[in-house]
Design a protein around this motif. Structure first.
Motif, PDB file in Angstrom:
ATOM      1  N   TYR A 188      23.762 -23.488 -41.049  1.00  8.75           N
ATOM      2  CA  TYR A 188      23.613 -22.193 -40.601  1.00  8.75           C
ATOM      3  C   TYR A 188      22.861 -21.284 -41.714  1.00  8.75           C
ATOM      4  CZ  TYR A 188      27.997 -24.086 -38.525  1.00  8.75           C
ATOM      5  OH  TYR A 188      28.993 -24.796 -38.036  1.00  8.75           O
ATOM      6  N   ARG A 232      26.312 -16.810 -43.877  1.00  9.58           N
ATOM      7  CA  ARG A 232      26.927 -16.947 -42.578  1.00  9.58           C
ATOM      8  C   ARG A 232      28.030 -17.893 -42.881  1.00  9.58           C
ATOM      9  NH1 ARG A 232      22.746 -18.570 -38.206  1.00  9.58           N
ATOM     10  NH2 ARG A 232      25.008 -18.636 -37.112  1.00  9.58           N
ATOM     11  N   LYS A 244      29.307 -17.930 -38.989  1.00 11.92           N
ATOM     12  CA  LYS A 244      29.474 -16.455 -38.129  1.00 11.92           C
ATOM     13  C   LYS A 244      28.075 -15.918 -37.852  1.00 11.92           C
ATOM     14  CE  LYS A 244      34.038 -15.555 -39.878  1.00 11.92           C
ATOM     15  NZ  LYS A 244      34.785 -14.371 -40.565  1.00 11.92           N
ATOM     16  N   GLU A 245      27.901 -15.208 -36.757  1.00 11.96           N
ATOM     17  CA  GLU A 245      26.803 -14.704 -36.557  1.00 11.96           C
ATOM     18  C   GLU A 245      26.216 -13.551 -37.325  1.00 11.96           C
ATOM     19  OE1 GLU A 245      24.732 -15.046 -33.764  1.00 11.96           O
ATOM     20  OE2 GLU A 245      26.102 -16.696 -32.971  1.00 11.96           O
ATOM     21  N   ARG A 246      27.002 -12.916 -37.959  1.00 11.44           N
ATOM     22  CA  ARG A 246      26.585 -11.910 -39.062  1.00 11.44           C
ATOM     23  C   ARG A 246      26.885 -12.384 -40.486  1.00 11.44           C
ATOM     24  NH1 ARG A 246      28.491  -5.985 -37.278  1.00 11.44           N
ATOM     25  NH2 ARG A 246      26.989  -5.699 -39.133  1.00 11.44           N
TER      26      ARG A 246
END
Length: 214
Positions: free
Chosen positions: A201, A164, A168-170
């Protein structure tokens, strides 16, 4: 079809040598490997605890182990040995005592030496520690990478991140490359490391290839 091999193992016998030099019977081989790993772990733990800046990077490029009949020679290649030796002037003697106490050898003794490498950030392990420390301190990603490439000051460098990135989410994969990195040329001296970075994260995977022009 992708066929991948460790860049250091790929070059053994040409530009790369083993970090452990010893012989053993097949039945004792696994014990020797575990012993080497334990020696390296003990040294890294000691260095981390006794550096002048405990939360900073260890600065260990590699640890070479040579086993003879009566002595086990351990060479620690460091980028910043002063940070350890100024804080613990008797670090070598203490490390030797700790290892001899841990392994209880009768006929073998430890001989420990610390060597400084000329360009610390030209080593992928030390550079990876620097990048990890900066990302943990939430320094902007692009700024960290640009600074790392500047510090490396080498003919070619390639860095891969997976996970990540920037929160970021993905999860994804990001490559950064500067200069020439001939990975398929066996005679090209490539230094490599794989290093996990623990962030808020999650864990980022980082791989660094450095082309050493010698």
């Amino acid at each position: 079809m992708g066929q991948k091999i460790n860049p250091l193992g790929f070059r053994l016998g040409t530009t790369q040598n083993h970090y452990s030099l010893w012989f053993a019977q097949p039945k004792n081989y696994s014990e020797g490997l575990q012993e080497d790993q334990k020696i390296r772990d003990l040294i890294k733990t000691y260095v981390q605890k006794n550096m002048r800046i405990p939360s900073g990077p260890q600065g260990i490029a590699r640890i070479e182990i040579q086993k003879n009949i009566d002595v086990i020679k351990v060479i620690i290649f460091m980028g910043f040995p002063k940070l350890l030796l100024e804080n613990r002037p008797r670090a070598i003697e203490e490390l030797q005592m700790n290892l001899e106490k841990e392994f209880h050898y009768v006929n073998q003794k430890f001989n420990i030496a610390i060597k400084r490498i000329e360009k610390p950030y030209g080593n992928p392990n030390i550079l990876a520690e620097f990048i990890a420390e900066q990302l943990k301190n939430r320094v902007p990603f692009e700024k960290v990478i640009n600074k790392a490439i500047e510090l490396a000051d080498t003919k070619g460098i390639q860095v891969q991140f997976s996970g990540r990135i920037k929160g970021k989410e993905r999860a994804g994969v990001k490559w950064i490359r500067k200069g020439r990195v001939p990975l398929q040329t066996i005679r090209a001296k490539i230094d490599y490391c794989s290093y996990p970075i623990r962030t808020i994260y999650g864990v980022l995977g980082m791989k660094i290839w450095i082309f050493i022009d010698k």
